[in-house]
Design an enzyme around this catalytic site. Structure first.
Site, PDB file in Angstrom:
ATOM      1  CB  ALA A 163      -5.045  42.275 -24.468  1.00 24.32           C
ATOM      2  CG  LEU A 220     -21.134  43.272 -25.803  1.00 27.23           C
ATOM      3  CD1 LEU A 220     -22.583  42.814 -25.951  1.00 27.23           C
ATOM      4  CD2 LEU A 220     -20.399  42.301 -24.895  1.00 27.23           C
ATOM      5  CB  ALA A 222     -14.018  46.041 -29.679  1.00 21.01           C
ATOM      6  CB  CYS A 275     -13.158  39.104 -22.830  1.00 21.88           C
ATOM      7  SG  CYS A 275     -12.993  40.057 -21.326  1.00 21.88           S
ATOM      8  CG  PHE A 337      -6.196  33.143 -22.126  1.00 19.34           C
ATOM      9  CD1 PHE A 337      -5.933  33.703 -20.890  1.00 19.34           C
ATOM     10  CD2 PHE A 337      -6.498  33.984 -23.194  1.00 19.34           C
ATOM     11  CE1 PHE A 337      -5.956  35.081 -20.714  1.00 19.34           C
ATOM     12  CE2 PHE A 337      -6.531  35.364 -23.029  1.00 19.34           C
ATOM     13  CZ  PHE A 337      -6.256  35.912 -21.789  1.00 19.34           C
ATOM     14  CE  LYS A 338      -2.644  37.754 -24.430  1.00 18.70           C
ATOM     15  NZ  LYS A 338      -3.269  39.085 -24.510  1.00 18.70           N
TER      16      LYS A 338
HETATM   17  C1  UDX Z   1     -14.260  41.557 -14.787  1.00 23.67           C
HETATM   18  C2  UDX Z   1     -15.425  41.182 -15.715  1.00 23.67           C
HETATM   19  O1  UDX Z   1     -15.612  39.797 -15.691  1.00 23.67           O
HETATM   20  C3  UDX Z   1     -15.193  41.654 -17.116  1.00 23.67           C
HETATM   21  O2  UDX Z   1     -16.345  41.416 -17.880  1.00 23.67           O
HETATM   22  C4  UDX Z   1     -14.931  43.110 -17.125  1.00 23.67           C
HETATM   23  O3  UDX Z   1     -14.632  43.550 -18.421  1.00 23.67           O
HETATM   24  C5  UDX Z   1     -13.883  43.491 -16.108  1.00 23.67           C
HETATM   25  O4  UDX Z   1     -14.111  42.921 -14.831  1.00 23.67           O
HETATM   26  P1  UDX Z   1     -11.921  40.379 -14.333  1.00 23.67           P
HETATM   27  O5  UDX Z   1     -11.305  41.531 -13.625  1.00 23.67           O
HETATM   28  O6  UDX Z   1     -11.071  39.588 -15.251  1.00 23.67           O
HETATM   29  O7  UDX Z   1     -13.125  40.876 -15.256  1.00 23.67           O
HETATM   30  O8  UDX Z   1     -12.687  39.429 -13.304  1.00 23.67           O
HETATM   31  P2  UDX Z   1     -12.136  38.773 -11.969  1.00 23.67           P
HETATM   32  O9  UDX Z   1     -10.662  38.628 -12.024  1.00 23.67           O
HETATM   33  O10 UDX Z   1     -13.001  37.607 -11.687  1.00 23.67           O
HETATM   34  O11 UDX Z   1     -12.410  39.912 -10.870  1.00 23.67           O
HETATM   35  C6  UDX Z   1     -13.644  40.252 -10.352  1.00 23.67           C
HETATM   36  C7  UDX Z   1     -13.471  40.522  -8.847  1.00 23.67           C
HETATM   37  O12 UDX Z   1     -14.676  41.043  -8.312  1.00 23.67           O
HETATM   38  C8  UDX Z   1     -13.149  39.257  -8.026  1.00 23.67           C
HETATM   39  O13 UDX Z   1     -11.945  39.432  -7.313  1.00 23.67           O
HETATM   40  C9  UDX Z   1     -14.352  39.113  -7.090  1.00 23.67           C
HETATM   41  O14 UDX Z   1     -14.018  38.597  -5.820  1.00 23.67           O
HETATM   42  C10 UDX Z   1     -14.848  40.548  -7.006  1.00 23.67           C
HETATM   43  N1  UDX Z   1     -16.259  40.658  -6.615  1.00 23.67           N
HETATM   44  C11 UDX Z   1     -17.199  39.909  -7.230  1.00 23.67           C
HETATM   45  C12 UDX Z   1     -16.617  41.557  -5.609  1.00 23.67           C
HETATM   46  O15 UDX Z   1     -15.768  42.221  -5.027  1.00 23.67           O
HETATM   47  N2  UDX Z   1     -17.938  41.668  -5.269  1.00 23.67           N
HETATM   48  C13 UDX Z   1     -18.903  40.897  -5.845  1.00 23.67           C
HETATM   49  O16 UDX Z   1     -20.075  41.021  -5.495  1.00 23.67           O
HETATM   50  C14 UDX Z   1     -18.518  40.002  -6.862  1.00 23.67           C
HETATM   51  C1  UDX Z   2      -9.306  40.574 -25.194  1.00 28.70           C
HETATM   52  C2  UDX Z   2      -9.245  41.863 -26.031  1.00 28.70           C
HETATM   53  O1  UDX Z   2      -8.104  41.822 -26.892  1.00 28.70           O
HETATM   54  C3  UDX Z   2      -9.196  43.077 -25.130  1.00 28.70           C
HETATM   55  O2  UDX Z   2      -9.214  44.266 -25.903  1.00 28.70           O
HETATM   56  C4  UDX Z   2     -10.396  43.038 -24.198  1.00 28.70           C
HETATM   57  O3  UDX Z   2     -10.385  44.138 -23.322  1.00 28.70           O
HETATM   58  C5  UDX Z   2     -10.430  41.739 -23.421  1.00 28.70           C
HETATM   59  O4  UDX Z   2     -10.417  40.636 -24.305  1.00 28.70           O
HETATM   60  P1  UDX Z   2      -7.542  39.069 -23.868  1.00 28.70           P
HETATM   61  O5  UDX Z   2      -8.640  38.074 -23.794  1.00 28.70           O
HETATM   62  O6  UDX Z   2      -6.810  39.441 -22.628  1.00 28.70           O
HETATM   63  O7  UDX Z   2      -8.105  40.463 -24.461  1.00 28.70           O
HETATM   64  O8  UDX Z   2      -6.434  38.543 -24.907  1.00 28.70           O
HETATM   65  P2  UDX Z   2      -6.219  38.599 -26.491  1.00 28.70           P
HETATM   66  O9  UDX Z   2      -4.854  39.095 -26.736  1.00 28.70           O
HETATM   67  O10 UDX Z   2      -7.312  39.304 -27.186  1.00 28.70           O
HETATM   68  O11 UDX Z   2      -6.219  37.052 -26.886  1.00 28.70           O
HETATM   69  C6  UDX Z   2      -7.400  36.257 -26.811  1.00 28.70           C
HETATM   70  C7  UDX Z   2      -7.130  34.872 -27.350  1.00 28.70           C
HETATM   71  O12 UDX Z   2      -6.950  34.876 -28.753  1.00 28.70           O
HETATM   72  C8  UDX Z   2      -5.895  34.183 -26.766  1.00 28.70           C
HETATM   73  O13 UDX Z   2      -6.216  32.843 -26.450  1.00 28.70           O
HETATM   74  C9  UDX Z   2      -4.897  34.251 -27.902  1.00 28.70           C
HETATM   75  O14 UDX Z   2      -3.931  33.237 -27.837  1.00 28.70           O
HETATM   76  C10 UDX Z   2      -5.800  34.121 -29.105  1.00 28.70           C
HETATM   77  N1  UDX Z   2      -5.237  34.663 -30.352  1.00 28.70           N
HETATM   78  C11 UDX Z   2      -4.937  35.986 -30.449  1.00 28.70           C
HETATM   79  C12 UDX Z   2      -5.059  33.824 -31.443  1.00 28.70           C
HETATM   80  O15 UDX Z   2      -5.337  32.628 -31.384  1.00 28.70           O
HETATM   81  N2  UDX Z   2      -4.560  34.356 -32.609  1.00 28.70           N
HETATM   82  C13 UDX Z   2      -4.255  35.667 -32.732  1.00 28.70           C
HETATM   83  O16 UDX Z   2      -3.829  36.081 -33.839  1.00 28.70           O
HETATM   84  C14 UDX Z   2      -4.437  36.518 -31.626  1.00 28.70           C
END
Ligand code: UDX
Ligand code: UDX
Length: 458
Positions: A163, A220, A222, A275, A337-338
């Site tokens: 997370a 998905l 989880a 996510c 978002f958190k």
């Molecule tokens: C991504 C996915 O969205 C998520 O579903 C998965 O679980 C983990 O990878 P995240 O790392 O948060 O999550 O996305 P983001 O920060 O947008 O990073 C993706 C990177 O891929 C970007 O820096 C983008 O420029 C790069 N990218 C995208 C490539 O290098 N090649 C491409 O063709 C498209």
């Molecule tokens: C999530 C999953 O936890 C992680 O395992 C997965 O790999 C990616 O998606 P993330 O989105 O980074 O991680 O943050 P998470 O800590 O899950 O929080 C998601 C949102 O829920 C945040 O906006 C948070 O503020 C909110 N939240 C969380 C609540 O509103 N209440 C809670 O009790 C816990």
């Protein structure tokens, strides 16, 4: 004996960056290269100001960058020179055509598969890190095997459960590592290679294996379960606000049941992040696709309650402030978002900020790490918006404060000082239930928490 491995990660984002930094630190015998199409992002990874904020990340990068961790833009060379390729490119929700607003947009991902095929000069293990709708590894496999060139491509699913805000800790001490593979001889061999990397720091019993589809679906599910807990508690917060019940007390009492557990029962303005919504909508789309409309409707309601919770927050603000926000100055504390991240993807705070502008309020957005992202998210929004990192200055001359991210520093501010500088009657809407409500009320604020009765001077 540890065999040296050359590891590539395509996608230097929130997942790829921290994951590879931890692998590099834990496996000094491995050489890890991270590539991305975004040259600016790679430049930032190679500088002192990293592209993402994550506690402990800068230290990890410092220990490894230039030694066995490299950030590069040359994807083709990366593919040629490495044996294990993690794919961590983004898979946003589709905005067009079939499945728009629901299904995952796989075009980056497919482009990446084709790049791997085109530039490989030897056999590769391809590790799917991105969250993908079930059976996309199969599509990856089909693309990679579409041109027989003597190279073997083994596709593994290894979903990420970290997370944001706790990424480094989650990567160092995972609850589990899941590796999905084919049951063939080469599939199991590839699985063992990846397992060996993780055993450098993860206890063997925490590394679990499954078939590829179970692994993809588990990710998905989880996320859907976690989000469902938040929507459940948020749904009950609406009932608490209508009655004498207090959501914190209910959540504590419910969570102490060891079968339920205390985590993810914090009522809030709703969940955000890249996510949860995306993954649930994928699940919904998948269920619909298989004709399971009841199952789809069940999971879709988790997203509906989340939207309802955000809209309810706005309506509560409007009702409390005499049914008009027009011309009122409202300060938003926290737009990430958190807490502990600068990420604003799907942040409820962005939705709320836009809705406040629609009501013709003037807004001041404050956040310790997320203002750069907030500015770009608010791009194009019409109305009076300003940005101020300092929460005291942000609140000056405002009618109300809305607490939208649970940053620790907001709890211990000097509320006497803040109250003095605000327009009266002064309001606090605590969308995260983190402040000392009674104390704020005693100072003179009208306080509106989530899921408990407001404390007002009227
Ligand atoms: C991504 C996915 O969205 C998520 O579903 C998965 O679980 C983990 O990878 P995240 O790392 O948060 O999550 O996305 P983001 O920060 O947008 O990073 C993706 C990177 O891929 C970007 O820096 C983008 O420029 C790069 N990218 C995208 C490539 O290098 N090649 C491409 O063709 C498209
Ligand atoms: C999530 C999953 O936890 C992680 O395992 C997965 O790999 C990616 O998606 P993330 O989105 O980074 O991680 O943050 P998470 O800590 O899950 O929080 C998601 C949102 O829920 C945040 O906006 C948070 O503020 C909110 N939240 C969380 C609540 O509103 N209440 C809670 O009790 C816990």
């Amino acid at each position: 004996m540890n065999v040296k491995k050359n590891i590539l990660c395509i996608g230097a984002g929130y997942v790829g960056g921290p994951t590879m930094a931890v692998i590099a630190r834990k496996c000094p015998h491995c050489r890890v290269t991270v590539v991305d199409t975004d040259a600016k992002r790679i430049e930032a990874w190679n500088s002192d100001s990293l592209p993402i904020y994550e506690p402990g990340l800068a230290e990890t990068i410092q220990q490894t960058r230039g030694k066995n961790l490299f950030f590069r833009t040359d994807i083709e060379r990366g593919i040629r020179e490495n044996d294990i390729i993690f794919v961590s490119v983004n898979t946003p929700t589709k905005t067009f055509g079939v499945g728009a607003g629901m299904a995952a947009d796989l075009h980056y991902w497919e482009k990446t598969a084709r790049q791997i095929l085109e530039h490989s000069q030897s056999s590769k293990i391809v590790v799917e890190k991105c969250t993908l709708p079930v059976k996309t590894a199969l599509a990856m496999e089909r693309i990679l095997k579409s041109v027989p060139n003597g190279n073997n491509f083994e596709v593994l699913s290894n979903p990420e459960f970290m997370a944001e805000g706790t990424a480094i800790k989650d990567l160092e001490y995972p609850d589990r590592v899941l590796i999905g593979s084919r049951e063939t001889e080469s599939g199991l061999k590839a699985r063992d290679v990846l397992t060996e990397i993780y055993t450098q720091w993860v206890p063997r019993e925490k590394i679990i294996t499954s078939n590829i589809w179970s692994s993809e679906l588990s990710k998905l599910v989880a996320n859907a379960f976690l989000a469902q807990r938040i929507s459940s508690i948020n749904a009950i917060s609406a009932l608490c606000e209508k009655t004498e019940a207090d959501i914190k007390e209910v959540s504590k009492a419910v969570g102490m049941d060891s079968r339920i557990g205390p985590k993810f029962l914090e009522s809030s303005i709703g969940f955000g992040g890249s996510c949860f919504k995306k993954d649930i909508l994928n699940l919904v789309y998948l269920c619909r696709n298989y004709g399971l409309s009841e199952v789809a409707a069940y999971w879709e309601s988790v997203v509906r309650i989340n939207e309802y919770q955000q809209e309810r927050f706005i309506l509560n603000m409007l009702g409390a402030m005499f049914n008009t926000l027009s011309g009122k100055k409202i300060c938003i504390w926290g737009v990430a978002f958190k807490a502990n991240t600068g990420d604003t993807r799907e942040s409820p705070a962005i939705y709320i900020a836009r809705r406040l502008l629609e009501e013709k309020a003037e807004i001041v957005i404050s956040d310790p790490y997320a203002l750069v992202n907030a500015r770009s998210d608010m791009n194009g929004a019409e109305g009076r918006i300003s940005y101020e990192e300092d929460p005291y200055k942000a609140a000056w001359g405002c009618h109300a404060i809305a607490v939208l991210t649970e940053w620790e520093q907001y709890k211990s501010l000097d509320f006497h000082n803040i109250f003095r500088e605000m327009i009266k009657p002064a309001f606090i809407f605590d969308g995260r239930n983190i402040l000392d409500h009674q104390r704020c009320f005693n100072i003179g604020f009208n306080v509106y928490p989530i899921g408990k009765p407001p404390l007002t001077h009227f």
